[in-house]
Design a protein around this motif. Structure first.
Motif, PDB file in Angstrom:
ATOM      1  N   GLY A 138     -19.549 -43.600  -0.921  1.00  0.00           N
ATOM      2  CA  GLY A 138     -20.162 -42.770   0.110  1.00  0.00           C
ATOM      3  C   GLY A 138     -19.881 -43.305   1.510  1.00  0.00           C
ATOM      4  N   ASP A 139     -19.955 -44.624   1.664  1.00  0.00           N
ATOM      5  CA  ASP A 139     -19.666 -45.241   2.966  1.00  0.00           C
ATOM      6  C   ASP A 139     -18.219 -45.001   3.373  1.00  0.00           C
ATOM      7  N   GLU A 140     -17.306 -45.085   2.418  1.00  0.00           N
ATOM      8  CA  GLU A 140     -15.892 -44.852   2.722  1.00  0.00           C
ATOM      9  C   GLU A 140     -15.649 -43.402   3.141  1.00  0.00           C
ATOM     10  N   VAL A 141     -16.337 -42.483   2.502  1.00  0.00           N
ATOM     11  CA  VAL A 141     -16.189 -41.065   2.865  1.00  0.00           C
ATOM     12  C   VAL A 141     -16.707 -40.847   4.286  1.00  0.00           C
ATOM     13  N   GLU A 142     -17.852 -41.447   4.615  1.00  0.00           N
ATOM     14  CA  GLU A 142     -18.382 -41.314   5.980  1.00  0.00           C
ATOM     15  C   GLU A 142     -17.425 -41.909   7.003  1.00  0.00           C
ATOM     16  N   LEU A 143     -16.854 -43.076   6.696  1.00  0.00           N
ATOM     17  CA  LEU A 143     -15.902 -43.703   7.601  1.00  0.00           C
ATOM     18  C   LEU A 143     -14.657 -42.831   7.753  1.00  0.00           C
ATOM     19  N   LEU A 144     -14.165 -42.299   6.639  1.00  0.00           N
ATOM     20  CA  LEU A 144     -12.988 -41.422   6.685  1.00  0.00           C
ATOM     21  C   LEU A 144     -13.260 -40.206   7.561  1.00  0.00           C
ATOM     22  N   GLU A 145     -14.414 -39.577   7.393  1.00  0.00           N
ATOM     23  CA  GLU A 145     -14.766 -38.419   8.221  1.00  0.00           C
ATOM     24  C   GLU A 145     -14.781 -38.789   9.699  1.00  0.00           C
ATOM     25  N   ALA A 146     -15.350 -39.945  10.019  1.00  0.00           N
ATOM     26  CA  ALA A 146     -15.412 -40.379  11.416  1.00  0.00           C
ATOM     27  C   ALA A 146     -14.013 -40.635  11.970  1.00  0.00           C
ATOM     28  N   LEU A 147     -13.166 -41.278  11.197  1.00  0.00           N
ATOM     29  CA  LEU A 147     -11.808 -41.581  11.653  1.00  0.00           C
ATOM     30  C   LEU A 147     -10.983 -40.308  11.810  1.00  0.00           C
ATOM     31  N   LEU A 148     -11.085 -39.406  10.850  1.00  0.00           N
ATOM     32  CA  LEU A 148     -10.347 -38.143  10.952  1.00  0.00           C
ATOM     33  C   LEU A 148     -10.822 -37.326  12.147  1.00  0.00           C
ATOM     34  N   THR A 149     -12.115 -37.341  12.405  1.00  0.00           N
ATOM     35  CA  THR A 149     -12.663 -36.630  13.567  1.00  0.00           C
ATOM     36  C   THR A 149     -12.100 -37.216  14.856  1.00  0.00           C
ATOM     37  N   ARG A 150     -12.030 -38.533  14.931  1.00  0.00           N
ATOM     38  CA  ARG A 150     -11.460 -39.165  16.129  1.00  0.00           C
ATOM     39  C   ARG A 150      -9.986 -38.822  16.286  1.00  0.00           C
ATOM     40  N   LEU A 151      -9.241 -38.821  15.192  1.00  0.00           N
ATOM     41  CA  LEU A 151      -7.835 -38.441  15.274  1.00  0.00           C
ATOM     42  C   LEU A 151      -7.696 -37.021  15.806  1.00  0.00           C
ATOM     43  N   CYS A 152      -8.501 -36.111  15.284  1.00  0.00           N
ATOM     44  CA  CYS A 152      -8.447 -34.719  15.751  1.00  0.00           C
ATOM     45  C   CYS A 152      -8.770 -34.626  17.232  1.00  0.00           C
ATOM     46  N   LYS A 153      -9.827 -35.314  17.656  1.00  0.00           N
ATOM     47  CA  LYS A 153     -10.196 -35.288  19.077  1.00  0.00           C
ATOM     48  C   LYS A 153      -9.068 -35.849  19.937  1.00  0.00           C
ATOM     49  N   ASN A 154      -8.436 -36.921  19.491  1.00  0.00           N
ATOM     50  CA  ASN A 154      -7.334 -37.507  20.249  1.00  0.00           C
ATOM     51  C   ASN A 154      -6.186 -36.514  20.403  1.00  0.00           C
ATOM     52  N   LEU A 155      -5.922 -35.755  19.360  1.00  0.00           N
ATOM     53  CA  LEU A 155      -4.828 -34.786  19.417  1.00  0.00           C
ATOM     54  C   LEU A 155      -5.202 -33.524  20.178  1.00  0.00           C
ATOM     55  N   GLU A 156      -6.483 -33.278  20.338  1.00  0.00           N
ATOM     56  CA  GLU A 156      -6.936 -32.075  21.022  1.00  0.00           C
ATOM     57  C   GLU A 156      -7.116 -32.258  22.521  1.00  0.00           C
ATOM     58  N   HIS A 157      -7.065 -33.482  23.022  1.00  0.00           N
ATOM     59  CA  HIS A 157      -7.298 -33.648  24.468  1.00  0.00           C
ATOM     60  C   HIS A 157      -6.184 -32.980  25.246  1.00  0.00           C
ATOM     61  N   ASP A 158      -6.448 -32.740  26.521  1.00  0.00           N
ATOM     62  CA  ASP A 158      -5.563 -31.882  27.309  1.00  0.00           C
ATOM     63  C   ASP A 158      -4.338 -32.572  27.895  1.00  0.00           C
ATOM     64  N   GLY A 159      -4.085 -33.818  27.536  1.00  0.00           N
ATOM     65  CA  GLY A 159      -2.863 -34.480  27.969  1.00  0.00           C
ATOM     66  C   GLY A 159      -2.934 -35.062  29.363  1.00  0.00           C
ATOM     67  N   ASP A 160      -4.123 -35.120  29.963  1.00  0.00           N
ATOM     68  CA  ASP A 160      -4.221 -35.659  31.323  1.00  0.00           C
ATOM     69  C   ASP A 160      -4.367 -37.180  31.315  1.00  0.00           C
ATOM     70  N   GLY A 161      -4.243 -37.769  30.155  1.00  0.00           N
ATOM     71  CA  GLY A 161      -4.340 -39.226  30.058  1.00  0.00           C
ATOM     72  C   GLY A 161      -5.708 -39.705  29.679  1.00  0.00           C
ATOM     73  N   ASP A 162      -6.721 -38.851  29.814  1.00  0.00           N
ATOM     74  CA  ASP A 162      -8.068 -39.229  29.438  1.00  0.00           C
ATOM     75  C   ASP A 162      -8.303 -38.864  27.986  1.00  0.00           C
ATOM     76  N   LEU A 163      -8.736 -39.852  27.220  1.00  0.00           N
ATOM     77  CA  LEU A 163      -9.066 -39.571  25.835  1.00  0.00           C
ATOM     78  C   LEU A 163     -10.457 -38.982  25.774  1.00  0.00           C
ATOM     79  N   PRO A 164     -10.709 -38.139  24.787  1.00  0.00           N
ATOM     80  CA  PRO A 164     -12.045 -37.557  24.664  1.00  0.00           C
ATOM     81  C   PRO A 164     -13.061 -38.635  24.361  1.00  0.00           C
ATOM     82  N   SER A 165     -14.300 -38.418  24.780  1.00  0.00           N
ATOM     83  CA  SER A 165     -15.347 -39.387  24.498  1.00  0.00           C
ATOM     84  C   SER A 165     -15.805 -39.211  23.064  1.00  0.00           C
ATOM     85  N   ASP A 166     -16.371 -40.278  22.520  1.00  0.00           N
ATOM     86  CA  ASP A 166     -16.836 -40.238  21.124  1.00  0.00           C
ATOM     87  C   ASP A 166     -18.041 -39.378  20.935  1.00  0.00           C
TER      88      ASP A 166
END
Length: 166
Positions: A138-166
């Motif tokens: 269960g802990d690994e699944v929660e960690l995976l969800e958090a990491l995948l969410t961060r990856l998605c947010k990183n790829l969704e930012h608008d390219g201005d150099g600022d990474l999305p906040s957590d």
């Protein structure tokens, strides 16, 4: 592949993000490819094609959406939605109707079969999740969800150099 990164991390060696790119990109690519193949195989058992569940989900949430709204919600072109709807009409899952108050709009409605297939589609997504997460705690699944969410947010930012906040 990843073992080199684990060794460096265990030694406390600082690693630039760009040093990870071959391994991470290859793994993400393999994951996407395998997920796509497995989803296609499972969905084909019930006569649904891989691109159709997002459209079905949108209609299960709000039946009778205009095609333009479906296009915007799914992030695909109106022509793509039109082709999807045509195929799903032939399969008996949806039907198009003209909007009674605006003849320029075509609304998409689920048929009885479109509503009936809901539980089977949800069952397939649950089966796919069970396959992918086999052996994870269960802990690994929660960690995976958090990491995948961060990856998605990183790829969704608008390219201005600022990474999305957590």
């Amino acid at each position: 592949m990843i073992s080199r990164l684990r060794i460096m991390a265990a030694k406390g060696t600082a690693v630039s993000q760009s040093e990870h790119f071959p391994e991470v990109n290859q793994l993400v690519g393999r994951l996407c490819h395998r997920h796509f193949e497995r989803a296609n195989g499972l969905l084909s058992r019930i006569g649904v094609y891989r691109g159709q569940p997002p459209l079905l989900h949108a209609l299960w949430e709000c039946d009778g959406l205009p095609q333009a709204t479906l296009s915007a919600r799914l992030g695909v072109s109106p022509a793509t939605v039109s082709k999807m709807v045509q195929r799903m009409e032939r399969a008996g899952l949806v039907q198009r109707r003209d909007d009674p108050s605006d003849s320029r709009l075509s609304r998409v409605f689920l048929t009885q079969e479109g509503w009936a297939i809901r539980e089977r589609v949800h069952g397939i997504w649950a089966e796919l999740a069970d396959i992918m997460l086999r052996g994870f705690s269960g802990d690994e699944v929660e960690l995976l969800e958090a990491l995948l969410t961060r990856l998605c947010k990183n790829l969704e930012h608008d390219g201005d150099g600022d990474l999305p906040s957590d």
